[in-house]
Design a protein around this motif. Structure first.
Motif, PDB file in Angstrom:
ATOM      1  N   ARG A  61      34.895  24.664  45.842  1.00  0.00           N
ATOM      2  CA  ARG A  61      34.620  26.075  45.593  1.00  0.00           C
ATOM      3  C   ARG A  61      35.885  26.897  45.796  1.00  0.00           C
ATOM      4  O   ARG A  61      36.717  26.581  46.657  1.00  0.00           O
ATOM      5  CB  ARG A  61      33.530  26.534  46.566  1.00  0.00           C
ATOM      6  N   TRP A  62      36.040  27.961  44.983  1.00  0.00           N
ATOM      7  CA  TRP A  62      37.136  28.887  45.231  1.00  0.00           C
ATOM      8  C   TRP A  62      36.966  29.439  46.640  1.00  0.00           C
ATOM      9  O   TRP A  62      35.921  29.972  46.983  1.00  0.00           O
ATOM     10  CB  TRP A  62      37.119  30.019  44.209  1.00  0.00           C
ATOM     11  N   PRO A  63      37.982  29.331  47.491  1.00  0.00           N
ATOM     12  CA  PRO A  63      37.794  29.628  48.914  1.00  0.00           C
ATOM     13  C   PRO A  63      37.829  31.116  49.254  1.00  0.00           C
ATOM     14  O   PRO A  63      38.533  31.905  48.615  1.00  0.00           O
ATOM     15  CB  PRO A  63      38.963  28.896  49.579  1.00  0.00           C
ATOM     16  N   PHE A  64      37.062  31.458  50.257  1.00  0.00           N
ATOM     17  CA  PHE A  64      37.080  32.784  50.872  1.00  0.00           C
ATOM     18  C   PHE A  64      37.389  32.557  52.348  1.00  0.00           C
ATOM     19  O   PHE A  64      36.549  32.086  53.104  1.00  0.00           O
ATOM     20  CB  PHE A  64      35.737  33.488  50.681  1.00  0.00           C
ATOM     21  N   ILE A  65      38.608  32.865  52.743  1.00  0.00           N
ATOM     22  CA  ILE A  65      39.113  32.550  54.086  1.00  0.00           C
ATOM     23  C   ILE A  65      39.194  33.824  54.921  1.00  0.00           C
ATOM     24  O   ILE A  65      39.669  34.858  54.440  1.00  0.00           O
ATOM     25  CB  ILE A  65      40.497  31.886  53.996  1.00  0.00           C
ATOM     26  N   LEU A  66      38.727  33.723  56.156  1.00  0.00           N
ATOM     27  CA  LEU A  66      38.833  34.833  57.098  1.00  0.00           C
ATOM     28  C   LEU A  66      39.802  34.443  58.210  1.00  0.00           C
ATOM     29  O   LEU A  66      39.603  33.430  58.892  1.00  0.00           O
ATOM     30  CB  LEU A  66      37.466  35.173  57.695  1.00  0.00           C
ATOM     31  N   VAL A  67      40.844  35.243  58.386  1.00  0.00           N
ATOM     32  CA  VAL A  67      41.803  35.055  59.480  1.00  0.00           C
ATOM     33  C   VAL A  67      41.601  36.207  60.455  1.00  0.00           C
ATOM     34  O   VAL A  67      41.813  37.368  60.097  1.00  0.00           O
ATOM     35  CB  VAL A  67      43.254  35.034  58.968  1.00  0.00           C
ATOM     36  N   THR A 204      29.712  39.491  48.124  1.00  0.00           N
ATOM     37  CA  THR A 204      29.278  38.696  46.974  1.00  0.00           C
ATOM     38  C   THR A 204      30.316  38.730  45.865  1.00  0.00           C
ATOM     39  O   THR A 204      30.603  37.711  45.225  1.00  0.00           O
ATOM     40  CB  THR A 204      27.933  39.219  46.454  1.00  0.00           C
ATOM     41  N   LYS A 205      30.909  39.893  45.618  1.00  0.00           N
ATOM     42  CA  LYS A 205      31.960  39.986  44.609  1.00  0.00           C
ATOM     43  C   LYS A 205      33.175  39.134  44.993  1.00  0.00           C
ATOM     44  O   LYS A 205      33.801  38.495  44.141  1.00  0.00           O
ATOM     45  CB  LYS A 205      32.392  41.444  44.427  1.00  0.00           C
ATOM     46  N   LEU A 206      33.498  39.109  46.287  1.00  0.00           N
ATOM     47  CA  LEU A 206      34.673  38.362  46.737  1.00  0.00           C
ATOM     48  C   LEU A 206      34.455  36.857  46.654  1.00  0.00           C
ATOM     49  O   LEU A 206      35.372  36.114  46.280  1.00  0.00           O
ATOM     50  CB  LEU A 206      35.021  38.756  48.176  1.00  0.00           C
ATOM     51  N   ILE A 207      33.269  36.378  47.006  1.00  0.00           N
ATOM     52  CA  ILE A 207      33.052  34.930  47.042  1.00  0.00           C
ATOM     53  C   ILE A 207      32.712  34.357  45.675  1.00  0.00           C
ATOM     54  O   ILE A 207      32.716  33.132  45.512  1.00  0.00           O
ATOM     55  CB  ILE A 207      31.948  34.542  48.050  1.00  0.00           C
ATOM     56  N   VAL A 213      40.710  33.977  48.009  1.00  0.00           N
ATOM     57  CA  VAL A 213      40.601  35.258  48.704  1.00  0.00           C
ATOM     58  C   VAL A 213      40.856  35.028  50.191  1.00  0.00           C
ATOM     59  O   VAL A 213      40.189  34.207  50.824  1.00  0.00           O
ATOM     60  CB  VAL A 213      39.209  35.888  48.498  1.00  0.00           C
ATOM     61  N   VAL A 214      41.822  35.756  50.724  1.00  0.00           N
ATOM     62  CA  VAL A 214      42.130  35.709  52.150  1.00  0.00           C
ATOM     63  C   VAL A 214      41.869  37.091  52.727  1.00  0.00           C
ATOM     64  O   VAL A 214      42.459  38.080  52.269  1.00  0.00           O
ATOM     65  CB  VAL A 214      43.584  35.294  52.410  1.00  0.00           C
TER      66      VAL A 214
END
Length: 361
Positions: A61-67, A204-207, A213-214
């Motif tokens: 999956r295209w990643p959605f990463i939270l730092v 939802t738009k970001l994921i 997406v970071v």
């Protein structure tokens, strides 16, 4: 003298355009109170939905990463070091919310900052712009797009203030604030639910965009609150963002000054980590046998941990529930009236169209 008027030859079924019915013939036919007229006004009955089963989608999956982390822990620095990797991105789009990111131009000089005025509608316009750019890159066969959102803490602060502003206009709070303007309004569940819905739409738009997406968020140790609402001496770690944000991430990274980075959440079938489950959290310590010689970076996380491959990446198949969906055994749902102006808009102004910020490659 008797005054007569010409009788119209036809009259509309209803004033609402959503009905979409043909004109009702004039004469002594059925009125709206008859069953025939009511059936005509309802419109066609929607047939029951019959889904066509599908197989699971393949690819990562295209990643959605939270730092996330405390002050001076390197949250934004890690994000912009990823942006600086040569030959990895076709475009780097930055949505800065409450943060100054221009200084990171020394690290990633080719990044493009999407400007906005801080209102929710323009922020969402920036997200839509990034989504369209990512889709265009995939369609053209270009390198992927990297989207940096800095920070999700300020996103939730904005929505919290929006909920408070709406609560101030509630009748019960108006009466209380008139008696004491310095009193705090009670923000009921209805206002928090509205803020959470806005946050859900953003996430939802970001994921679901075909981009890496970071996002960043602030984190800190706070006093645990007991059942009576009083702080205790026990300290717990808290991510300063909307409480459900971690559930949508592909990976969560915690940074603390003087400590090695810790992977606190990881979405994988094998070796996954539940967000907040510190019993399974993995600290990337190069002194250990497992991570000997590893210097943590988001590039390393994408390639070696998430096994991300843009050539086979897929968009998340998330389908959000829709409260305004047509019922399976009834007429089309009535269109809702225009919502009232939001607290982040001037009173009496019509809701503006979503803004698409201009950017050049």
């Amino acid at each position: 003298m008797t005054v007569t008027q010409d009788r119209p030859t036809a009259r509309p079924v209803a004033d609402d355009a959503w009905l979409g019915g043909a004109a009702e013939p004039a004469g002594d036919g059925p009125t709206r109170t008859t069953p025939a007229a009511r059936a005509l006004a309802r419109g066609p009955v929607v047939p029951p939905y019959r889904p066509v089963p599908r197989k699971p989608a393949t690819g990562t999956r295209w990643p959605f990463i939270l730092v996330e982390g405390g002050e001076y822990s390197g949250k934004s620095t890690h994000a912009f070091k990823l942006a600086a990797v040569e030959g990895m991105w076709s475009r780097v789009l930055v949505i800065a919310i409450g943060e100054d990111v221009d200084e990171f131009g020394e690290i990633a000089p080719d990044m493009e900052i999407l400007p906005h005025d801080g209102t929710w509608h323009q922020i969402m316009g920036c997200v839509d712009y990034a989504r369209e750019a990512a889709e265009a890159a995939v369609a053209a066969g270009d390198l992927p797009v990297l989207v940096i959102v800095d920070s999700m803490t300020k996103v939730w602060k904005l929505l919290s203030e929006w909920a408070e502003n709406r609560a101030r206009n509630a009748p019960s709070n108006r009466t209380k604030l008139e008696a004491d303007p310095n009193d705090e309004p009670e923000i009921g569940t209805v206002f928090w639910n509205a803020a959470n819905k806005r946050h859900d739409r953003l996430v939802t738009k970001l994921i679901t965009m075909p981009a890496v997406v970071v996002s960043t968020a602030r984190g800190r140790w706070v006093s645990e609150i007991d059942a009576k609402g009083n702080p205790t001496k026990t300290k717990v770690y808290s991510v300063q963002a909307q409480k459900d944000l971690g559930f949508s991430t592909t990976a969560m990274i915690r940074l603390e000054v003087g400590k090695y980075p810790t992977i606190t959440g990881l979405r994988r079938v094998r070796g996954g980590i539940q967000p907040g489950n510190m019993a399974k959290a993995v600290t990337v310590d190069p002194r250990t046998e497992r991570f000997a010689g590893v210097e943590f970076s988001l590039e390393w996380l994408l390639g070696h941990v998430l096994k991300f491959d843009p050539a086979t990446a897929r968009v998340a198949t998330t389908v959000e529930p829709r409260a305004d969906a047509e019922p399976a055994d009834g007429p089309p749902a009535r269109p809702v009236s225009a919502p009232p102006a939001d607290a982040d808009e001037a009173p009496g102004r019509a809701r503006p169209a979503e803004t698409r910020p201009a950017a050049t490659r």
